[in-house]
Write a protein that holds these residues in place. Structure first.
Motif, mmCIF file in Angstrom:
data_model
loop_
_atom_site.group_PDB
_atom_site.id
_atom_site.type_symbol
_atom_site.label_atom_id
_atom_site.label_comp_id
_atom_site.label_asym_id
_atom_site.label_seq_id
_atom_site.Cartn_x
_atom_site.Cartn_y
_atom_site.Cartn_z
ATOM 1 N N MET A 124 46.914 30.033 28.145
ATOM 2 C CA MET A 124 47.490 31.411 28.691
ATOM 3 C C MET A 124 48.297 30.757 29.796
ATOM 4 N N ASN A 125 49.495 31.556 30.229
ATOM 5 C CA ASN A 125 50.037 31.086 31.572
ATOM 6 C C ASN A 125 49.308 31.929 32.707
ATOM 7 N N ASN A 126 49.596 31.473 33.920
ATOM 8 C CA ASN A 126 48.924 32.002 35.123
ATOM 9 C C ASN A 126 49.239 33.522 35.643
ATOM 10 N N ASP A 127 50.378 33.897 34.779
ATOM 11 C CA ASP A 127 50.476 35.533 35.067
ATOM 12 C C ASP A 127 49.192 36.220 34.621
ATOM 13 N N GLU A 128 48.693 35.957 33.640
ATOM 14 C CA GLU A 128 47.644 36.379 33.362
ATOM 15 C C GLU A 128 46.472 36.545 34.392
ATOM 16 N N TYR A 129 46.243 35.533 34.899
ATOM 17 C CA TYR A 129 44.992 35.311 35.623
ATOM 18 C C TYR A 129 45.392 35.997 37.253
ATOM 19 N N ILE A 130 46.763 35.913 37.454
ATOM 20 C CA ILE A 130 47.145 36.620 38.567
ATOM 21 C C ILE A 130 46.970 38.206 38.444
ATOM 22 N N LYS A 131 47.427 38.915 37.294
ATOM 23 C CA LYS A 131 47.158 40.202 36.782
ATOM 24 C C LYS A 131 45.662 40.618 36.889
ATOM 25 N N ASN A 132 45.075 39.654 36.606
ATOM 26 C CA ASN A 132 43.304 39.874 36.363
ATOM 27 C C ASN A 132 42.868 39.956 37.806
ATOM 28 N N ARG A 133 43.400 39.251 38.627
ATOM 29 C CA ARG A 133 42.864 39.413 40.334
ATOM 30 C C ARG A 133 43.127 40.492 40.794
ATOM 31 N N SER A 134 44.534 40.873 40.369
ATOM 32 C CA SER A 134 45.088 42.142 41.107
ATOM 33 C C SER A 134 44.374 43.306 40.637
ATOM 34 N N ARG A 135 43.912 43.319 39.395
ATOM 35 C CA ARG A 135 43.441 44.655 38.682
ATOM 36 C C ARG A 135 41.822 44.556 39.311
ATOM 37 N N PHE A 136 41.210 43.346 39.492
ATOM 38 C CA PHE A 136 40.011 43.388 39.648
ATOM 39 C C PHE A 136 39.798 43.759 41.380
ATOM 40 N N MET A 137 40.778 43.206 42.186
ATOM 41 C CA MET A 137 40.643 43.559 43.658
ATOM 42 C C MET A 137 40.829 45.092 44.117
ATOM 43 N N ASP A 138 41.567 45.704 43.171
ATOM 44 C CA ASP A 138 42.175 47.065 43.281
ATOM 45 C C ASP A 138 40.767 47.821 43.276
ATOM 46 N N VAL A 139 39.578 47.454 42.455
ATOM 47 C CA VAL A 139 38.482 48.144 42.283
ATOM 48 C C VAL A 139 37.468 47.811 43.284
ATOM 49 N N ILE A 140 37.674 46.823 44.008
ATOM 50 C CA ILE A 140 36.679 46.402 45.170
ATOM 51 C C ILE A 140 37.114 47.142 46.449
ATOM 52 N N GLU A 141 35.991 47.597 47.056
ATOM 53 C CA GLU A 141 36.117 48.311 48.395
ATOM 54 C C GLU A 141 36.703 47.382 49.306
ATOM 55 N N LEU A 191 39.219 35.021 36.031
ATOM 56 C CA LEU A 191 40.096 35.173 37.364
ATOM 57 C C LEU A 191 40.924 34.114 37.755
ATOM 58 N N THR A 192 40.813 32.887 37.074
ATOM 59 C CA THR A 192 41.320 31.591 37.580
ATOM 60 C C THR A 192 41.978 30.870 36.421
ATOM 61 N N GLY A 193 41.384 31.013 35.139
ATOM 62 C CA GLY A 193 42.066 29.980 34.006
ATOM 63 C C GLY A 193 41.527 28.610 34.359
ATOM 64 N N VAL A 194 40.602 28.373 35.249
ATOM 65 C CA VAL A 194 40.166 27.314 35.536
ATOM 66 C C VAL A 194 38.807 26.793 34.673
ATOM 67 N N GLN A 195 38.903 25.482 34.016
ATOM 68 C CA GLN A 195 37.570 25.451 32.973
ATOM 69 C C GLN A 195 36.808 24.214 33.526
ATOM 70 N N GLU A 196 37.303 23.526 34.744
ATOM 71 C CA GLU A 196 36.516 22.393 35.123
ATOM 72 C C GLU A 196 35.411 23.034 36.135
ATOM 73 N N GLU A 197 34.275 22.031 36.164
ATOM 74 C CA GLU A 197 33.136 22.541 36.819
ATOM 75 C C GLU A 197 33.243 22.265 38.385
ATOM 76 N N GLU A 198 32.351 22.907 38.997
ATOM 77 C CA GLU A 198 32.112 22.894 40.450
ATOM 78 C C GLU A 198 33.070 23.581 41.419
ATOM 79 N N HIS A 199 34.156 24.017 40.880
ATOM 80 C CA HIS A 199 35.038 24.901 41.892
ATOM 81 C C HIS A 199 34.435 26.324 42.102
#
Length: 414
Positions: free
Chosen positions: A1-18, A50-58
């Motif tokens: 998937m392209n990074n637009d997907e993860y950008i949208k996911n983070r935006s929606r997630f932060m909308d519900v965080i106080e 939230l990132t699309g990153v599959q590598e460990e330790e980040h």
């Protein structure tokens, strides 16, 4: 998937965080298997979502102060000597490209940054992935980090992010459905290979290997879960995984399995006769389960309560068990059916948001429908599982290309 997907996911997630909050998610580390060998790594699913990153330790750090959100991705410090043995790890430009996060740095800056965010605040929320299956489960990286922060920063309020992210993950985007459909189609090809190659005298694991091969040659790197290959009486054990019994003439074999594609999962159960022909009794039980499977699929639509669906479907199965002559009262159904009718499906096979199955279906959810009847004394275990996508006014069967009618199965296996 392209990074637009993860950008949208983070935006929606932060909308519900106080406001006045920090969110920290760890990719995780591979567990040690033995000696210097590690188990295959798979990333924390919320981190990946939230990132699309599959590598460990980040690590990803999201913060919200004065209603302004900021995001920062910390990559593990690269080691050129280790890379000669294990290959190159992500660089900042690659992390930015995958995630869409502009502020990408390396791990050496992590402690300084967290201290800077927390210091000066009288009270601050820290969201971590703190879910655990049992009280005696070993602490995760997030659990250990939470304890460390509580000891050093008493003004920090530790919170579990599950209730915030689960509702978002349960509703799938178009891109997520594409990934899941790919996993499903590969799984279907694998099941067809099983049906084509079943022979009396094989071991369950020998037949299972045809599914594994079909998945591997199509690029599958991991499976949704350990395959259940259960012949005869073994199919009456819900999570049978030994897969080492012999396939006998007259046996049915139950396969519960799924390929994984880009971390998205399929989950299908099919039952077929090893010799290609159902007996009369096997047909009776199979048709009973199939009727419930179809009725439940027809019932699912937005607004339906999942808990009520479970109760309703259990009642249907009880009625079928009475018709089959194995019980006299509906209350006895737990002798032959003891699991729920399905579960949410996505990045996890049993996806987030399933605690107690207490939710209403919404458009975009993916759910499994898997009624079963397990008659140990007759060595007959039947479960028929499909994956469905909830639509505006009903649902569509994502696994529709996997045959399930008795006539289709017998014709295919000729």
């Amino acid at each position: 998937m392209n990074n637009d997907e993860y950008i949208k996911n983070r935006s929606r997630f932060m909308d519900v965080i106080e406001d006045n909050s920090i969110v920290i998610l760890f990719a995780g580390k591979p567990c040690k298997k033995t000696g210097d060998e590690l188990y295959q790594f798979t990333p924390n699913r919320n981190f990946y979502y939230l990132t699309g990153v599959q590598e460990e330790e980040h690590i990803v750090v999201l913060s919200k102060f004065k209603d302004i959100a900021h995001e920062k991705l910390f990559l593990k410090d690269f080691d050129l000597d280790k890379e000669m043995w294990n290959g190159k790890t992500l660089r900042d430009s690659e992390g930015k490209e995958i995630s869409g996060i502009e502020d990408v740095v390396y791990m050496k800056d992590f402690n300084f940054y967290i201290n800077k965010l927390i210091n000066g605040s009288e009270e601050i929320n820290l969201y971590l992935d703190l879910n655990r299956e049992a009280i005696d489960e070993a602490d995760s990286i997030a659990n250990t980090f939470a304890n460390e922060i509580k000891n050093k920063y008493p003004q920090v309020i530790i919170k579990n992010l599950s209730s915030k992210i689960a509702p978002l993950r349960m509703v799938k985007s178009e891109q997520e459905i594409v990934e899941m459909q790919k996993a499903i189609e590969i799984t279907i090809d694998g099941v067809k290979s099983l049906m084509n190659n079943a022979k009396v005298g094989m071991k369950e694991y020998e037949l299972e290997a045809y599914f594994d091969f079909e998945c591997k040659i199509k690029g599958v790197k991991d499976f949704a879960f350990a395959t259940i290959a259960a012949a005869g009486k073994n199919a009456t054990i819900l999570h049978y995984v030994e897969n080492n019994s012999e396939l006998k003439d007259g046996d049915l074999i139950l396969f519960d399995l799924g390929a994984q594609w880009n971390l998205y999962n399929a989950d299908i159960t099919r039952v077929f006769p090893v010799n290609g022909k159902f007996t009369h009794r096997q047909k009776e039980v199979y048709e009973a389960v199939l009727r419930v499977n179809k009725a439940v699929i027809k019932k699912i639509k937005p607004g339906v309560d999942c808990k009520e669906l479970n109760t309703w479907s259990r009642d249907l199965i009880a009625e079928e068990c009475i018709k089959l002559g194995i019980i006299k009262e509906k209350e006895e159904v737990s002798k032959y059916y003891w699991h729920s009718i399905g579960h949410s499906l996505g990045l996890d096979t049993h996806d987030l948001g399933m605690q107690g199955r207490e939710f209403e279906f919404k458009e975009g959810m993916v759910f499994t429908v898997e009624p079963g009847i397990y008659i140990s004394e007759e060595s007959i275990g039947i479960r028929i599982e499909d994956d469905v996508l909830v639509t505006k006014d009903g649902c569509i069967v994502l696994t529709k290309n996997m045959i399930k009618e008795i006539s289709e199965i017998e014709e295919f296996m000729k």
